[in-house]
Each structure stands twice: as C-alpha cells, then as structure tokens.
Design an enzyme around this catalytic site. Structure first.
Site, PDB file in Angstrom:
ATOM      1  N   PHE A   1      -4.122  -1.205 -11.101  1.00 29.91           N
ATOM      2  CA  PHE A   1      -3.158  -1.813 -12.025  1.00 29.91           C
ATOM      3  C   PHE A   1      -1.836  -2.070 -11.304  1.00 29.91           C
ATOM      4  O   PHE A   1      -1.617  -1.599 -10.214  1.00 29.91           O
ATOM      5  CB  PHE A   1      -2.941  -0.924 -13.257  1.00 29.91           C
ATOM      6  CG  PHE A   1      -2.569   0.490 -12.960  1.00 29.91           C
ATOM      7  CD1 PHE A   1      -1.244   0.873 -12.834  1.00 29.91           C
ATOM      8  CD2 PHE A   1      -3.551   1.479 -12.805  1.00 29.91           C
ATOM      9  CE1 PHE A   1      -0.883   2.182 -12.587  1.00 29.91           C
ATOM     10  CE2 PHE A   1      -3.204   2.791 -12.558  1.00 29.91           C
ATOM     11  CZ  PHE A   1      -1.874   3.149 -12.436  1.00 29.91           C
TER      12      PHE A   1
ATOM     13  N   TYR B   1       4.779   7.868  -1.661  1.00 20.73           N
ATOM     14  CA  TYR B   1       5.085   8.319  -3.019  1.00 20.73           C
ATOM     15  C   TYR B   1       5.228   9.827  -3.178  1.00 20.73           C
ATOM     16  O   TYR B   1       5.707  10.290  -4.209  1.00 20.73           O
ATOM     17  CB  TYR B   1       4.046   7.757  -3.980  1.00 20.73           C
ATOM     18  CG  TYR B   1       4.143   6.252  -4.074  1.00 20.73           C
ATOM     19  CD1 TYR B   1       5.165   5.662  -4.798  1.00 20.73           C
ATOM     20  CD2 TYR B   1       3.266   5.435  -3.372  1.00 20.73           C
ATOM     21  CE1 TYR B   1       5.297   4.290  -4.847  1.00 20.73           C
ATOM     22  CE2 TYR B   1       3.387   4.059  -3.414  1.00 20.73           C
ATOM     23  CZ  TYR B   1       4.407   3.490  -4.158  1.00 20.73           C
ATOM     24  OH  TYR B   1       4.545   2.131  -4.202  1.00 20.73           O
TER      25      TYR B   1
END
Length: 415
Positions: free
Chosen positions: A415, A126
C-alpha cells in the site's frame, strides 16, 4: 528559496506535481498523461498527502490514510497507514522525511490510532522512527514436473466448484471473501473499493497498457465463495514445447483447505511448467502438499509489513494471548510518542494494559515490541540478539508463553 510543506488535496496543480514527484522518487517512468492524473485525483484519497515544495517543484512526498489491522485473535485495531514516502535525490539529508514522519505520527496518535503501518522499500530507514518488521512473506518458484502431483487432478464435485470469472464478478464476490479471510489472519489489512477497482482494471492510474489477468473463484458445495486466485501466464515455448510460468498476483482463502485447493488447481494447469507464488504467507500449506517438496524453491523470504506502536495499552489489550500472566514492559520510543512503563494482564479470554509504576520485567524499544506483537518473532530470539533486556528472571520465557501463536502473521498487500 525556502522550502515549504503543505497538504496537496486542495490544489489540482499541487496534487499532480506531488504524483509526479512520487514517480520520480521511486524511479518509475515519469511520463504521466493528464488523463491518468485526473483519474488518480478523482479516485484516490489525498486528504493526508503532504509535499515539501521548493518553489513550484515537489521534492518530498508523504501520505497516510486510515486502515484496519487484524491482530491475534481476530480483533482489529485502527492503523495509520504510511505510503508514498519519497525524497528527491537532489534534496536528501535535509531532514525532510524526519519532519514529515514526526508530524504525521503525532497527528495519528492524537486521532486515537493504535499503530502505524508501512511496507518498507528500504530496510535501514524506518527503525529510527520506531518501526519494526512484524510480518514476513515468502515467494516460491515451483517446478510443476517435479512436484509428484497427479497432473490429471480435478476438484471433486462434492467439494465445490472452480470457475474463471471476470473483473466485474471479482469486484462483487472478492470483497466478502477477503473480509472473512483477513479477520482470521493476524497481520492482514482491509481493502477499500479502490483496491478492487485497480486490481480488475476498472481504475487505471498508469500509462502502461492494462493486461487482463486470470481470476479463478472457488465456491463451496453450497455455492458460497470461499477463495480467489488472480494470476497471469507468460507465453513461452521451447523447441515446440510449452515453458510457461503462472505468476500469482493474489491468492487468499477462508481456510487452509481452500487455499490448498487453489494451489492444487494452479499446479494442474496444462502448459504451465512453473508457478511463481508471489507473496505467500510463511505458514502457507503449499510445500506440505507436494510429494516432492524440493520442487518448490524459495525465491525470496523477506520482511514485509512494519508496525509502530502509537497507543501501547490499546494495542496490547486488543489481541488474545496463549496463556494467563502478567508482564511489565519498559518501552523506549525514539520519538517520545508511546514510551513508558506498562502492565499487561493477559489471558486467552482477553487482556488489559495500563501505565504502571512497577519495576519492569522486560525493557525494549518500540521496534522490538512491533516484532513480537503479532507473533512473528519470539522474545527469546530477540533477547539473544540484544533487542530485549530481561530485568526479571524468567520474564522472557513468560513473554513467549503469552505471545506465542499457532500460525505466523501475514500481510499480502502493498500500500
């Protein structure tokens, strides 16, 4: 056959295929019942779930949703939470993730989100999209027999009560306690009703049997809920003696004193020899409570919540700072979404930030700014490692004076 990218929310067949692809991407057991798929479609928000399809087969998945992130000082900012990112092994190295990420982040910026967030399953992915690790978690394994604590401990009545509660009471009391906790904890995120339904077995997406955990609620002397711990206990005996481990799934409190009480309770449980703390904050008071701190051994210390700036003036103006001062940041953005030169005018009372033509004090990319933003990484450490360039003498020291915090950020939630 050409690949196609589309939202899946309008088609039950697409959504079910997308869910199966997520399981395949994360190497989870692919067997899902239609009942579990229907339950997930009915309860989960798929409005921003995209899939890349090769014919009828979903080969890449991506989902985002609205989130609130607590920053230093207790304010919250709008975040674009990124989740369920997978590319099937048969379709790697085709730019599928790059396309999905670029499109979603551009839309998030257009909506006015200040940052994007994610929990990275793999570290190297990322950074190239402008993200950087902003919080850490630590997991401790605590040998109860070595702590030196009194095993006969009980909470004094004058300090409140501890009670085992069921899932219904957790759904009633837990959200209010958590909201007060997270508004005082930089790095924490909000929890929607579905979180509590899944944590208590009210919503069940998986085919594995639900095993009810223990929930213990702490109320103060006035009867107000102030802390909650959820844990499970394995059933292990060795030569007729208990050898159980209590594994914490969730523990949060509205103050360090309440958190200490919950840890003290767990370490006083009969038949529990070891406590696995789960994802605790790096500033947890746990080890400071132990007469013998070596009873707690670090099992994991790792990056957790990653951030990516989308609106630098908004995100920098939202937090509070430890001192008064100005800094000009020259921020590089690999995707061209949020880069530029910005003047931060900061103080403990508030801050402003706007684009500027002034010469920079510091040069850095969005990932380095994310590392520093919530106070987890110092500017000096980042500069030493080449993440920050000091263009004005003393600018790194000034950044540390402004951005330092008394407590490190923490996000306990996947999440």
């Amino acid at each position: 056959m050409a690949l196609s990218t589309r939202f899946v929310v309008d088609s039950a067949a697409d959504t079910d295929t997308w869910i199966r692809a997520v399981h395949t991407g994360f190497l989870s057991p692919p067997a899902l019942t239609q009942e579990s798929l229907d339950e997930r479609r009915a309860r989960q928000d798929f409005r921003r779930a995209r899939g890349v399809f090769d014919g009828d087969r979903c080969v890449a998945t991506f989902r985002s949703f609205d989130q609130r992130l607590t920053v230093v000082g207790g304010a919250t900012v709008a975040a674009n939470a990124v989740s369920a990112v997978t590319v099937t092994a048969t379709h790697r190295r085709r730019g599928l993730l790059s396309g999905l990420m670029a499109t979603d982040l551009a839309e998030a910026k257009e909506r006015g989100d200040a940052v994007a967030t994610l929990v990275a399953a793999e570290y190297p992915i990322y950074g190239r999209f402008g993200f950087g690790p902003a919080t850490m978690v630590t997991t401790w394994h605590v040998d109860g027999a070595r702590t030196g604590l009194d095993p006969r401990w009980a909470l004094p009545e004058s300090e409140g009560t501890l009670a085992f509660v069921d899932g219904a009471e957790v759904r009633e009391a837990g959200p209010g306690v958590h909201e007060r906790f997270r508004l005082g904890q930089a790095g924490a995120i909000d929890r929607n009703p579905l979180f509590w339904e899944r944590a208590t077995g009210e919503a069940r997406f998986d085919i594995t049997p639900w095993q009810e955990p223990f929930h213990v609620l702490y109320r103060d002397a006035d009867g107000v809920p102030q802390g909650l711990v959820t844990f499970s206990v394995d059933d292990r005996w060795d030569a007729g003696r208990p050898a159980n481990t209590a594994s914490v799934r969730d523990l949060f409190a509205t103050s360090p004193a309440v958190e200490a009480t919950l840890w003290r309770f767990l370490l006083s449980l009969d038949w529990v020899m070891t406590v696995d703390t789960g994802r605790t904050g790096p500033d947890s008071p746990l080890t400071l409570l132990l007469p013998d701190a070596r009873a707690a051994v670090v099992h994991q210390h790792a990056d957790f919540l990653w951030l990516r700036p989308l609106d630098i003036p908004r995100m920098l103006a939202a937090r509070r700072y430890a001192a008064e001062g100005e800094l000009v940041f020259d921020v590089r953005d690999p995707l061209g979404l949020a880069g530029g030169r910005f003047l931060l005018d900061a103080s403990p009372q508030g801050a402003s930030c706007a684009p500027t033509g002034r010469e920079p004090d510091l040069t850095l990319d969005t990932g380095a700014l994310s590392r520093m933003y919530l106070g987890d990484s110092s500017a000096a450490r980042l500069a030493t490692s080449g993440w920050i360039g000091e263009e004005t003498t003393g600018a790194v020291a000034r950044a540390d004076l402004l951005f330092r915090t008394g407590h490190r950020p923490w996000c306990p939630d996947i999440f």
